[in-house]
Design a protein around this motif. Structure first.
Motif: not given
Length: 374
Positions: A82-94, A119-126, A255-263
């Protein structure tokens, strides 16, 4: 004996060798500009751990890297990069910002925090779901899609902040400052009770949220049935399918769990420090998380230690650039890059030599464990 190294070599000695080589090469860079590398190393360590303020900033940076390191590690356990933690964290910030903007003026922080976490984990997971779905169902490579989604996330956030979330009359692309309920408590008072003179640093309660996530990831990966499915997929997708594990479902959820942690990383800068949403909340932490996960061998304990190391590089590097002006901020980035290079991209550079050495010890009748004890 197989070609597998003993655990203490794989998890302790090999990362230590990589780190030592990185610092030796960094020392040569310092020598090239006419400075004493030992003095530079001492200034960096002292800047990161020599005062309560330095410790506070080091742990603040480490908090970001713990979240993104866990994000990368969960994906790697499933055989995904997963190279997308940067973007997932940014969307999680929303998600975190919306929770703080909606609720911060009406309820205290301890009621806002659970909503912000969800909401942060949810947006990142999405945001992690989309590359996971494309990988699992459409066959698109997750490395390519996650990189692309980083740019899409940045463009989306720029549009939202400029056209929708920016207060009237404000020039910068950022939201309004949150009300008091959207501010996480600083850890200044708590740590001062234990004799640590932290004073005014951005270290906040999200540090403990990160440690709780470490525990939860350990339980998930090594103590649950789904964690076993994730590890099986990472080791052998064909064996996982033969065992009745559904590959597409496992990949998407991982990938959703990974994105949620980044968020969740966005809790630290958005709710804990800036108290508003800006475009630069991540500041490369998603990419540093890759090196943190690799150096920590994708284990929560190793990730915490590696995150503190990189926190030291960030905070100590800033102090070094201030105390030793000939070493510029660009050179600090070079030193950080060398550590990432040897700890991440070249993490297995010395593995063949170590494997041959321990294999030779075994053939001579000396077990690796006995050699390590000696």
């Amino acid at each position: 004996m197989t070609n597998t190294l003993p655990p203490w070599v794989n998890y302790v000695l090999l990362p230590a060798i990589n780190l030592l080589v990185a610092f030796i090469v960094s020392g040569l860079v310092v020598v090239a500009v006419g400075e004493n590398p030992f003095k530079a190393a001492w200034l960096m360590i002292d800047g990161a751990f020599g005062s309560g303020r330095g410790i506070g900033f080091t742990l603040f940076y480490a908090t970001n890297f713990i979240f993104t390191g866990l994000s990368v590690a969960v994906a790697i356990h499933c055989g995904l990069f997963n190279i997308g933690s940067e973007g997932q964290a940014l969307i999680g910030g929303l998600g975190v910002a919306l929770a703080c903007l909606w609720l911060g003026a009406y309820v205290p922080w301890w009621l806002v925090l659970p909503v912000a976490i969800v909401m942060g984990a949810g947006f990142g997971a999405a945001w992690g779901f989309l590359p996971g779905y494309l990988q699992a169902v459409r066959g698109s490579h997750v490395v390519i899609t996650t990189i692309m989604f980083n740019f899409i996330a940045a463009s989306l956030m720029n549009w939202l902040l400029v056209d929708w979330l920016r207060p009237a009359g404000q020039m910068g692309p950022e939201t309004a400052v949150f009300a008091d309920g959207g501010w996480l408590p600083k850890l200044t008072g708590l740590l001062n009770l234990f004799g640590a003179d932290i004073r005014n640093t951005p270290l906040n309660l999200s540090f403990f949220v990160a440690l709780i996530c470490c525990l939860l990831v350990w339980v998930l990966i090594w103590r649950t049935r789904f964690g076993y499915s994730i590890r099986t997929m990472g080791l052998s997708p064909s064996a996982a399918k033969y065992a009745g594990i559904r590959p597409a479902r496992t990949v998407i959820i991982a990938m959703m769990i990974s994105g949620g942690l980044a968020g969740l990383m966005s809790l630290n800068p958005v709710m804990g420090d800036l108290h508003r949403l800006t475009l630069d909340i991540v500041q490369g932490a998603g990419f540093v998380g890759i090196a943190v996960a690799l150096m920590g061998r994708n284990h929560p304990v190793g990730i915490v230690l590696a995150a503190i190391l990189f926190g030291m590089l960030y905070q100590g590097g800033a102090e070094l650039a201030f105390d030793m002006p000939t070493i510029t901020r660009d050179m600090i980035v070079v030193i950080q890059g060398l550590v990432i290079l040897f700890a991440g991209a070249l993490e297995h550079m010395f593995r063949p030599q170590l494997t041959r050495f321990f294999l030779a010890m075994h053939r001579r009748g000396v077990s690796p464990e006995a050699e390590g004890a000696a």
